[in-house]
Design an enzyme around this catalytic site. Structure first.
Site: not given
Length: 696
Positions: A488-489, A492, A495
């Protein structure tokens, strides 16, 4: 989540400063000369921060004065771009300072925060409430149709203009003064809230001195708890803390029900104890002040003020969305509770299911239904292997590589740094990882930046978490939840790393709050795909690749306990909205009583508290106020988006290219739904998310 330092600095006070004795050797005052412009942590000292912020205020004030005093016609370049570029020193100093106060805080940094934050808040107010500056911005905005701007430039112009209006640029002088007072007080209260929560987490220590009280706990956990106790000066005992990596395994496995109750109760009462860390009055005042601010700016509630900038647009849309999901989630949670109670009844103890029992009996039930135990699969999830697996997925999808560097300074020996390169071996950015808990680190996991991408300037991105620490005999072995969190991280992080924007104000993760979780949550989907598991899930002792049998078990239980998970998340999201939907706040508001009443009205099971209760709901004190629903909103996006990969192949090059070019690279350069439709070809559907969660 990260905000560009321009936004951080401009939510924050014009301040002048004089030359100090430390200027000549303060590394924050000039561009970093280290490789890739990485922060020179080996040179930065605590006494450098305040002078750097003071100089940063002075520098930005001078640059803004130059914008105002420029006799030439106001243009996009000499006003909007100049404003976007007006805080280099604040960006540099703040990028280091605010990451450290989250990841490696101490009393000295906290004291500096208490001095700096009010100044930052006032500095930002003085910028946004500067009539002469707003006149320049407005001049450009009013003639935007004739400027032949690109889509990205129009987006920056619109966001800049709205930023001024939403910050009170159209208020009268008396209202502006009042707004400054509100913002200053909110900044102070937010800092106190976060410091109290960190203090509460660090203050609680459950020492176990009887070996029989360890029954049910895995050997690796016991060894780690012994090391933690020894480090705390209590050799011969075992230490359990409120950090996820300590608390959750204890609640899942400890046979001692009384100790489970003690730990669970301590966790859900954080910030609500009769001690120096109580947050009740603080969060009450935050809610009051936010409503006062919203009304000052022309909104009936703080939620509608926030949501006006999000995909959802207004509170009613969010509440309808959450209510629809609640109708799916609660029946599933009730069915799960019934199953757990039946398991307890078979033990013949006459006990009724409580919150401190849920994780314990869920663990037993999962083992009974799927013949799967966390201790059976954890040996396959060595942290370094999982990280390399996540890197390999990013490499396959987006053509990037991660190369570990050993010559980049870090603030703690736990931190590792990787250079990211593209398929043509060009530098993309630096990626810092900091995965282990420590006393000065906030709970949870997050992504942030030390430097944002802008034009040819490449980003410095970090992931921070609190995963299970290695012991003398065992490496860090992750749970399934921790594996998902790492993916998940990194989503980010991608991104922030892959963004290709010309302006810092709209690059990377500076997007609508209910869009920002799309890149992170879609990245989770690859973690448990059989093809991916076989690439990284290898036994830490034997090197054996995880078996098809274990993979099948993992996949079969993928939606197990999802009623609980979605219900606790929804409860927190609805609580957040209820607090910020208020159009009037009673002078004697008791936030805990308010929370209890709201949860009772929902019919929330007594065994399932909201994922975050009001007094430790750090998300809504930070950037997720009236925005915690975003995780579920983005879950609709990510589940629908991953369907495109499932349809075409999870590593399909064309699908990955479209996602990279239309989402990861675009930042906030276009409307988020426009970007999504460009990738997917249509707006997202709810059904994939419901299926993913096992709610259909």
């Amino acid at each position: 989540m990260k905000k560009t330092l321009f936004i951080l600095a401009t939510s924050c006070m014009m301040y002048s400063c004089s030359t100090t004795p430390t200027e000549s050797n303060n590394p924050l005052l000039s561009e970093f000369t280290t490789e890739f412009g990485a922060p020179p942590f080996d040179q930065i000292k605590n006494e450098h921060y305040e002078p750097a912020f003071e100089k940063g205020f002075e520098e930005q004030n001078q640059l803004i004065k130059a914008i105002i005093d420029n006799p030439e016609e106001a243009t996009f370049e000499n006003v909007i771009v100049a404003l976007d570029n007006s805080s280099p020193l604040l960006d540099r100093a703040g990028g280091v300072f605010f990451n450290l106060t989250s990841a490696d805080n101490n009393d000295e940094l906290q004291a500096i925060s208490e001095k700096v934050l009010p100044k930052l808040t006032g500095h930002g107010d003085n910028i946004y409430l500067n009539e002469d500056l707003f006149k320049k911005v407005n001049d450009v905005y009013q003639k935007k149709e004739s400027l032949n701007l690109t889509t990205e430039q129009l987006r920056l112009l619109d966001n800049t203009y709205k930023g001024f209006v939403r910050s009170g640029a159209n208020l009268n002088p008396e209202q502006k003064t009042h707004l400054k007072e509100i913002n200053k007080e909110l900044a102070s209260l937010g800092l106190k809230f976060a410091n109290n929560l960190l203090g509460e987490d660090n203050n609680y220590k459950l020492y176990i001195d009887k070996e029989e009280d360890l029954a049910g706990l895995p050997a690796a956990y016991i060894a780690s708890a012994a090391e933690e106790a020894k480090a705390a000066g209590q050799e011969g005992k075992w230490l359990v803390t409120l950090h996820n990596s300590s608390r959750l395994p204890f609640l899942q496995n400890a046979d001692n029900r009384e100790l489970r109750q003690q730990l669970f109760t301590a966790y859900i009462n954080r910030g609500n104890n009769d001690n120096q860390f109580n947050n009740k009055e603080i969060i009450t005042n935050i809610v009051k002040l936010r409503l006062e601010k919203a009304k000052l700016l022309g909104y009936d509630s703080y939620s509608n003020f926030v949501l006006d900038e999000n995909m959802a647009k207004n509170s009613q849309t969010v509440m309808d969305f959450l209510s629809k999901l609640w109708d799916y989630a609660l029946p599933n949670a009730k069915a799960e509770a019934k199953e757990l109670q039946e398991m307890m009844d078979k033990e013949g103890k006459g006990e009724q299911l409580e919150g401190w029992d849920w994780w314990y009996y869920t663990t037993k039930l999962r083992e009974a239904k799927y013949n799967l135990n966390e201790s059976e699969i954890k040996p396959y999830f060595k942290l370094e292997n999982v990280r390399e697996g996540a890197f390999a997925v990013a490499s396959k999808l987006y053509g990037i590589t991660f190369n570990k560097l050993t010559n980049i300074p870090t603030y703690n020996t736990d931190v590792e740094v990787f250079e990211v390169k593209d398929s043509e071996n060009n530098h993309v950015g630096l990626f810092y990882v900091d995965y282990y808990p420590r006393a000065g680190k906030s709970g949870g996991a997050w992504m942030s930046t030390y430097r944002d991408q802008k034009g040819d300037i490449r980003p410095l991105v970090c992931n921070v978490a609190s995963f299970t620490k290695p012991t003398a005999d065992t490496p860090s072995l992750l749970t399934l939840d921790e594996v998902t969190t790492l993916f998940h991280e990194l989503g980010h992080g991608l991104h922030g790393l892959l963004t290709k924007c010309n302006y810092a104000g709209i690059s990377g993760t500076s997007v609508a709050r209910d869009f920002v979780e799309l890149p992170s949550q879609i990245n989770e989907h690859w973690a448990m795909e059989p093809e991916v598991l076989k690439s990284y899930a290898k036994h830490y002792q034997t090197g054996e690749v995880i078996s098809d049998e274990l993979i099948e078990k993992i996949q079969k239980q993928a939606t197990f306990n999802e009623g609980f998970r979605v219900t606790e998340l929804l409860a927190a999201a609805i609580l957040d909205m209820n607090l910020h939907n208020l159009t009037e706040v009673d002078e004697n508001l008791d936030v805990v009583a308010f929370e209890n009443e709201a949860m009772n009205k929902l019919g929330l099971l007594k065994q399932i508290p909201p994922r975050y209760r009001t007094t430790y709901f750090k998300h809504i004190v930070g950037g997720y106020a009236a925005g915690y629903y975003s995780y579920l909103w983005a879950n609709v996006l990510d589940a629908d988006a991953f369907q495109a990969f499932k349809e075409n192949g999870i590593f399909d090059a064309e699908t990955a290219r479209k996602f990279k070019e239309n989402v990861l690279e675009k930042g906030n350069s276009e409307d988020p739904m426009t970007l999504y439709v460009k990738f997917r070809g249509a707006e997202p559907q709810l059904e994939p998310m419901l299926k993913d969660r096992g709610l259909l």
